[in-house]
Scaffold this motif. Structure first.
Motif, PDB file in Angstrom:
ATOM      1  N   CYS A 169      39.769  49.674  43.819  1.00 42.73           N
ATOM      2  CA  CYS A 169      40.351  48.335  43.914  1.00 42.73           C
ATOM      3  C   CYS A 169      41.864  48.314  43.714  1.00 42.73           C
ATOM      4  CB  CYS A 169      39.694  47.405  42.899  1.00 42.73           C
ATOM      5  SG  CYS A 169      37.968  47.025  43.268  1.00 42.73           S
ATOM      6  N   ALA A 208      33.627  45.054  44.499  1.00 44.17           N
ATOM      7  CA  ALA A 208      34.278  43.795  44.156  1.00 44.17           C
ATOM      8  C   ALA A 208      33.991  42.725  45.203  1.00 44.17           C
ATOM      9  CB  ALA A 208      35.783  43.996  44.033  1.00 44.17           C
ATOM     10  N   THR A 209      33.776  41.508  44.742  1.00 44.06           N
ATOM     11  CA  THR A 209      33.616  40.348  45.615  1.00 44.06           C
ATOM     12  C   THR A 209      34.988  39.673  45.780  1.00 44.06           C
ATOM     13  OG1 THR A 209      33.226  38.798  43.809  1.00 44.06           O
ATOM     14  CG2 THR A 209      31.304  40.002  44.670  1.00 44.06           C
ATOM     15  N   GLU A 231      40.218  37.156  40.534  1.00 43.00           N
ATOM     16  CA  GLU A 231      40.397  37.276  39.081  1.00 43.00           C
ATOM     17  C   GLU A 231      41.360  38.404  38.740  1.00 43.00           C
ATOM     18  OE1 GLU A 231      36.729  37.569  36.984  1.00 43.00           O
ATOM     19  OE2 GLU A 231      35.875  35.753  37.858  1.00 43.00           O
ATOM     20  N   PHE A 258      37.778  45.657  34.927  1.00 37.81           N
ATOM     21  CA  PHE A 258      36.686  45.365  35.854  1.00 37.81           C
ATOM     22  C   PHE A 258      35.727  46.547  35.950  1.00 37.81           C
ATOM     23  CE2 PHE A 258      35.073  45.514  40.282  1.00 37.81           C
ATOM     24  CZ  PHE A 258      34.335  44.335  40.284  1.00 37.81           C
ATOM     25  N   ASP A 315      35.789  36.766  44.771  1.00 39.05           N
ATOM     26  CA  ASP A 315      36.102  36.142  43.483  1.00 39.05           C
ATOM     27  C   ASP A 315      36.584  37.185  42.469  1.00 39.05           C
ATOM     28  OD1 ASP A 315      35.486  33.622  44.385  1.00 39.05           O
ATOM     29  OD2 ASP A 315      33.439  33.632  43.582  1.00 39.05           O
ATOM     30  N   ASP A 316      36.000  38.382  42.512  1.00 39.65           N
ATOM     31  CA  ASP A 316      36.450  39.446  41.613  1.00 39.65           C
ATOM     32  C   ASP A 316      37.912  39.795  41.891  1.00 39.65           C
ATOM     33  OD1 ASP A 316      33.952  39.747  40.351  1.00 39.65           O
ATOM     34  OD2 ASP A 316      33.269  41.169  41.875  1.00 39.65           O
ATOM     35  N   TYR A 317      38.239  39.932  43.160  1.00 41.20           N
ATOM     36  CA  TYR A 317      39.625  40.252  43.518  1.00 41.20           C
ATOM     37  C   TYR A 317      40.578  39.142  43.081  1.00 41.20           C
ATOM     38  CZ  TYR A 317      38.858  44.506  46.280  1.00 41.20           C
ATOM     39  OH  TYR A 317      38.575  45.796  46.672  1.00 41.20           O
TER      40      TYR A 317
END
Length: 249
Positions: A130, A236-237, A243, A161, A239-241
């Motif tokens: 990521c 990662a989704t 955040e 994460f 939304d994860d990115y």
């Protein structure tokens, strides 16, 4: 590809031993091309060629090398030799980057940083994650942003994460990195990275680099399409990115 002899003059990318090439195309995508035909036929790694590198460029490229070692070590692919190379490279880079930045004529520090750079690229054949998905995407949108500096900014959020990834927890990867860095515990890693960047005179957040949340949607779109996205130990989704970007701001 034509035969290539690579002579690095910075200690960061490690492209002298890598099979990849990066091109930023007109629509702002930063694309990676991978082929064993792209690997240089020979590499001349002489730390003496980095003695004149300015302090901030020494710091930024050095953090790039450290990011390579850390992120590829966290990647879930099974490759114990690469893991060993990455962990040793992390130890060399982490313990010598300040000396190399402070005194560019310190040949021992320069040697350690050039080795860390080469080792990071040897190891990242197993994949990155990521950190690079985000830095490739944002760096394509704004090529003036230094890749190594972006990696250093994104590392703390990505480490947090990845701490929840099954492979990272099972194999105690964060604890092993903390040991190589001389830290008391794995939970100290994100703050240690941010503190290191500050001591080196690098920005510790995206806002200090002129980045705002207005570009987040485009960065996330690019990160999801990046070749490093699927080799992160935890997928990662969007939304994860988001955040991670907010945390890195």
């Amino acid at each position: 590809a034509a035969p290539l002899i690579a002579v690095p003059t910075t200690s960061g990318t490690g492209s002298e031993v890598a099979r990849g090439a990066i091109i930023i195309v007109d629509d702002h995508r930063k694309l990676g091309f991978h082929s064993w035909h792209l690997v240089p036929k020979a590499a001349i790694c002489d730390p003496g060629l980095t003695l004149g590198l300015p302090p901030l460029l020494t710091a930024a490229t050095g953090m790039d090398a450290i990011a390579h070692c850390m992120e590829t070590f966290m990647s879930a692919a099974f490759n114990p030799p690469a893991d060993g190379i990455a962990l040793d490279g992390l130890e060399r880079g982490w313990h010598h980057i300040e000396a190399a930045t402070r005194d560019g004529q310190d040949r021992d520090a320069r040697l350690a940083m050039m080795s860390a750079s080469m080792q990071g690229a040897m190891a990242f054949q197993k994949g990155l994650g990521c950190v690079h998905s985000l830095s490739h995407s944002l760096g394509g949108l704004n090529p003036r942003l230094h890749h190594g500096t972006l990696n250093a900014v994104f590392l703390p959020a990505v480490v947090r994460f990845n701490a929840q990834a099954e492979s990272v927890r099972k194999e105690r990867r964060l604890e092993r990195m903390a040991h190589a860095m001389g830290l008391a515990s794995a939970s100290d890693i994100p703050d240690a990275i941010r503190d290191m960047s500050a001591r080196l005179g690098l920005p510790t957040g995206l806002a200090a680099m002129g980045v705002t949340d207005a570009v987040f949607d485009d960065v996330i779109k690019g990160a999801l399409a990046d070749h490093c996205h699927k080799t992160n130990p935890r997928l990662a989704t969007p939304d994860d990115y988001r955040e991670m970007l907010v945390e890195s701001l």
